[in-house]
Design a protein around this motif. Structure first.
Motif, mmCIF file in Angstrom:
data_model
loop_
_atom_site.group_PDB
_atom_site.id
_atom_site.type_symbol
_atom_site.label_atom_id
_atom_site.label_comp_id
_atom_site.label_asym_id
_atom_site.label_seq_id
_atom_site.Cartn_x
_atom_site.Cartn_y
_atom_site.Cartn_z
ATOM 1 N N PRO A 23 0.788 -1.241 0.000
ATOM 2 C CA PRO A 23 0.000 0.000 0.000
ATOM 3 C C PRO A 23 0.815 1.283 0.000
ATOM 4 O O PRO A 23 0.423 2.265 -0.632
ATOM 5 N N THR A 24 1.946 1.307 0.686
ATOM 6 C CA THR A 24 2.702 2.559 0.781
ATOM 7 C C THR A 24 3.308 2.952 -0.560
ATOM 8 O O THR A 24 3.176 4.101 -1.003
ATOM 9 N N LEU A 25 3.947 2.015 -1.221
ATOM 10 C CA LEU A 25 4.549 2.328 -2.520
ATOM 11 C C LEU A 25 3.486 2.695 -3.556
ATOM 12 O O LEU A 25 3.683 3.624 -4.349
ATOM 13 N N VAL A 26 2.377 1.993 -3.563
ATOM 14 C CA VAL A 26 1.317 2.300 -4.516
ATOM 15 C C VAL A 26 0.768 3.707 -4.263
ATOM 16 O O VAL A 26 0.553 4.481 -5.201
ATOM 17 N N LEU A 120 4.839 -2.241 17.354
ATOM 18 C CA LEU A 120 4.021 -1.131 16.857
ATOM 19 C C LEU A 120 4.414 -0.677 15.462
ATOM 20 O O LEU A 120 3.558 -0.277 14.671
ATOM 21 N N VAL A 121 5.721 -0.712 15.161
ATOM 22 C CA VAL A 121 6.233 -0.250 13.868
ATOM 23 C C VAL A 121 7.318 -1.199 13.389
ATOM 24 O O VAL A 121 7.806 -2.040 14.147
ATOM 25 N N ALA A 122 7.695 -1.041 12.132
ATOM 26 C CA ALA A 122 8.840 -1.785 11.589
ATOM 27 C C ALA A 122 10.058 -0.870 11.570
ATOM 28 O O ALA A 122 9.941 0.357 11.663
ATOM 29 N N PHE A 123 11.226 -1.475 11.445
ATOM 30 C CA PHE A 123 12.474 -0.725 11.358
ATOM 31 C C PHE A 123 13.271 -1.194 10.158
ATOM 32 O O PHE A 123 13.295 -2.378 9.827
ATOM 33 N N ASP A 239 3.533 -3.308 6.260
ATOM 34 C CA ASP A 239 3.860 -3.152 4.846
ATOM 35 C C ASP A 239 5.273 -3.671 4.575
ATOM 36 O O ASP A 239 6.217 -2.890 4.401
ATOM 37 N N PRO A 240 5.429 -4.998 4.514
ATOM 38 C CA PRO A 240 6.778 -5.568 4.313
ATOM 39 C C PRO A 240 7.384 -5.199 2.967
ATOM 40 O O PRO A 240 8.611 -5.163 2.838
ATOM 41 N N PHE A 245 11.868 -2.401 0.173
ATOM 42 C CA PHE A 245 12.384 -1.362 -0.716
ATOM 43 C C PHE A 245 13.384 -0.476 0.022
ATOM 44 O O PHE A 245 14.489 -0.199 -0.480
ATOM 45 N N VAL A 246 13.021 0.003 1.219
ATOM 46 C CA VAL A 246 13.899 0.890 1.991
ATOM 47 C C VAL A 246 15.176 0.167 2.383
ATOM 48 O O VAL A 246 16.278 0.727 2.287
ATOM 49 N N ASP A 247 15.059 -1.082 2.813
ATOM 50 C CA ASP A 247 16.249 -1.856 3.150
ATOM 51 C C ASP A 247 17.176 -1.995 1.949
ATOM 52 O O ASP A 247 18.405 -1.938 2.075
ATOM 53 N N GLY A 248 16.583 -2.173 0.773
ATOM 54 C CA GLY A 248 17.396 -2.285 -0.439
ATOM 55 C C GLY A 248 18.181 -1.019 -0.716
ATOM 56 O O GLY A 248 19.348 -1.070 -1.131
ATOM 57 N N VAL A 249 17.550 0.133 -0.479
ATOM 58 C CA VAL A 249 18.255 1.408 -0.658
ATOM 59 C C VAL A 249 19.427 1.496 0.314
ATOM 60 O O VAL A 249 20.545 1.894 -0.071
ATOM 61 N N LEU A 250 19.200 1.117 1.561
ATOM 62 C CA LEU A 250 20.270 1.177 2.564
ATOM 63 C C LEU A 250 21.415 0.231 2.209
ATOM 64 O O LEU A 250 22.594 0.593 2.345
#
Length: 299
Positions: A23-26, A120-123, A239-240, A245-250
């Motif tokens: 959902p976030t990327l879309v 509560l959140v992901a990191f 939203d895994p 996606f963010v992990d890939g950027v890092l």
């Protein structure tokens, strides 16, 4: 959605990939906006440089903030369109809930990844490893954690330092007068004004506050370390695909050496607006996290 319809016509495989994006990327692709949570005074990670003349507008700066801008660059490359990075101001005690309820897509700050917070959140993968330290005046007679008995100790609201010092005080039977700053600048002000005897928090945060203090040459860190805590960018828990996606950027930043360059910029060189220099070489703990990217939480 319009994006998916256009992708279906132009490239059915790309359309399927974005259906699986989560959902976030879309939503980011549809609205062309990403909401980036930032802190107002968490040097060198995330802070605001005010525009005193109110002409150009306030500037957002910091190590974490620049990492988030790299995520925005990667989003623009993925979607082939401009993505607006819209800042969202966060406080230490509200940041987790703001990500959880979707007010911010990413928190670009200085948040420790813990087991409790992961409920509560992901990191994201770890991009900094902090030691929780104690800062005191050189001439105040405090040489170790035990010397804080009957002393005034300040921590910043919403940080893990409050819990850590209370655990230590209970274990050591220390009687401490606990003070709380609403933000890091307020916590430092209590030290500057002589209203607190010790300031406890993450090493780089306190080092940045000390560098800008009129008492900087009179303040020292004790040898005691209360905890070691990894920092990650906070993300929506459900939203895994976005986390991947963010992990890939890092990982790309780590492997290319760009993360090390950003680290040197913010920890080993003068930073705006006052030109303070933390002179904090990259720790072996962070080097290990870069060599083996992971999102392992502190206990």
């Amino acid at each position: 959605m319009l994006l998916l319809a256009l992708l279906t016509i132009a490239n059915p495989a790309a359309a399927q990939a974005d259906k699986d994006a989560g959902p976030t990327l879309v939503r980011i692709a549809r609205d062309r906006i990403i909401h980036l949570g930032h802190r107002e005074a968490a040097k060198p990670f995330s802070y605001v440089i005010p525009d005193p003349q109110r002409i150009a507008g306030d500037r957002y700066a910091g190590y974490s903030w620049e990492i988030c801008l790299k995520v925005v660059d990667a989003l623009e490359k993925r979607f082939g369109q401009k993505i607006e990075a819209r800042p969202v101001t966060m406080q230490a005690n509200t940041r987790i809930m703001m990500v959880k309820v979707g007010i911010a897509d990413i928190e670009c700050g200085s948040t420790s990844n813990s087991v409790a917070r992961q409920k509560l959140v992901a990191f994201s993968n770890t991009f900094y490893v902090a030691d929780v330290r104690i800062m005191v005046r050189k001439d105040d007679g405090i040489r170790s954690l035990g010397d804080l008995n009957r002393r005034r100790v300040v921590t910043t609201l919403g940080t893990t330092a409050d819990r850590l010092i209370k655990q230590q005080a209970f274990a050591r039977n220390l009687s401490i007068d606990y003070l709380v700053g609403r933000n890091h600048a307020e916590s430092m002000a209590l030290i500057n004004e002589g209203k607190a005897d010790a300031y406890i928090g993450d090493d780089a945060i306190i080092a940045a506050q000390r560098a800008g203090s009129p008492l900087r040459d009179k303040l020292v860190f004790l040898d005691d370390t209360l905890a070691t805590e990894p920092y990650g960018l906070m993300l929506p828990r459900d939203d895994p695909q976005f986390k991947r996606f963010v992990d890939g950027v890092l990982v790309d930043l780590m492997r290319s050496g760009e993360l090390a360059r950003l680290y040197d910029k913010w920890f080993m060189n003068p930073i705006p607006p006052d030109g303070i220099n933390l002179q904090m070489p990259m720790s072996e703990k962070l080097q290990a996290a870069i060599a083996n990217p992971n999102d392992k939480p502190a206990n």
